[in-house]
Design an enzyme around this catalytic site. Structure first.
Site, short mmCIF file in Angstrom:
data_model
loop_
_atom_site.label_atom_id
_atom_site.label_comp_id
_atom_site.label_asym_id
_atom_site.label_seq_id
_atom_site.Cartn_x
_atom_site.Cartn_y
_atom_site.Cartn_z
N ILE A 36 0.83 -1.29 0.18
CA ILE A 36 0.05 0.16 -0.03
C ILE A 36 0.97 1.37 -0.16
O ILE A 36 0.37 2.30 -0.44
CB ILE A 36 -1.03 0.19 1.32
CG1 ILE A 36 -0.30 -0.14 2.66
CG2 ILE A 36 -2.14 -1.29 1.24
CD1 ILE A 36 -1.20 0.28 3.73
N ASN A 92 12.71 -7.81 5.82
CA ASN A 92 13.04 -7.16 6.89
C ASN A 92 12.95 -7.99 8.10
O ASN A 92 11.92 -8.57 8.29
CB ASN A 92 12.44 -5.78 6.93
CG ASN A 92 12.64 -4.86 5.73
OD1 ASN A 92 13.93 -4.81 5.30
ND2 ASN A 92 11.76 -4.23 5.30
N HIS A 105 7.46 -11.97 5.47
CA HIS A 105 7.32 -11.62 4.21
C HIS A 105 8.25 -11.02 3.40
O HIS A 105 9.30 -10.61 4.14
CB HIS A 105 6.10 -10.44 4.24
CG HIS A 105 6.36 -9.21 5.16
ND1 HIS A 105 6.37 -9.14 6.25
CD2 HIS A 105 6.94 -8.26 4.58
CE1 HIS A 105 6.97 -7.99 6.75
NE2 HIS A 105 7.16 -7.26 5.61
#
Length: 119
Positions: A36, A92, A105
């Protein structure tokens, strides 16, 4: 518990279809959707359907699911047509590295020059 959906996890809710996302690919073990807040023309997140807080935890507990996630990252790159021009896959781990959702992810980034080091 790791591996089980977490009621307070945004990505678990996206994987379950409870929260809308711009999904670009789905498999039995992964979901890929557009970020997003994209950091590149192509910025897609690939998540496992199972909950683990980070990539290392996922690798230790379910290495095949991590392999599925990386395979899907490559498929996303091909679908987005950045596989030939170059793309980056980033995990990350921890808030100090910029992880804001503590569900493993991968970020698939491409579509522009990606200098190293980032930032």
């Amino acid at each position: 518990m790791a591996g089980q959906p977490q009621a307070d996890c945004l990505f678990c809710k996206i994987a379950a279809g409870e929260v809308p996302a711009d999904v670009v690919r789905e498999t039995a073990t992964t979901v890929a959707f557009r970020d997003i807040n994209p950091q590149a023309p192509t910025h897609v997140l690939v998540i496992p359907r199972v909950h683990h807080p980070d990539a290392a935890s996922l690798a230790a507990a379910e290495p095949q699911v991590l392999a599925d996630l990386l395979t899907e990252a490559g498929n996303v790159a091909a679908d987005e047509k950045v596989d030939r021009t170059g793309y980056r896959v980033i995990f990350n781990t921890g808030s100090g590295a910029g992880q804001t959702v503590f569900h493993a992810h991968a970020h698939v980034l491409g579509g522009r020059g990606l200098n190293w080091p980032p930032g």
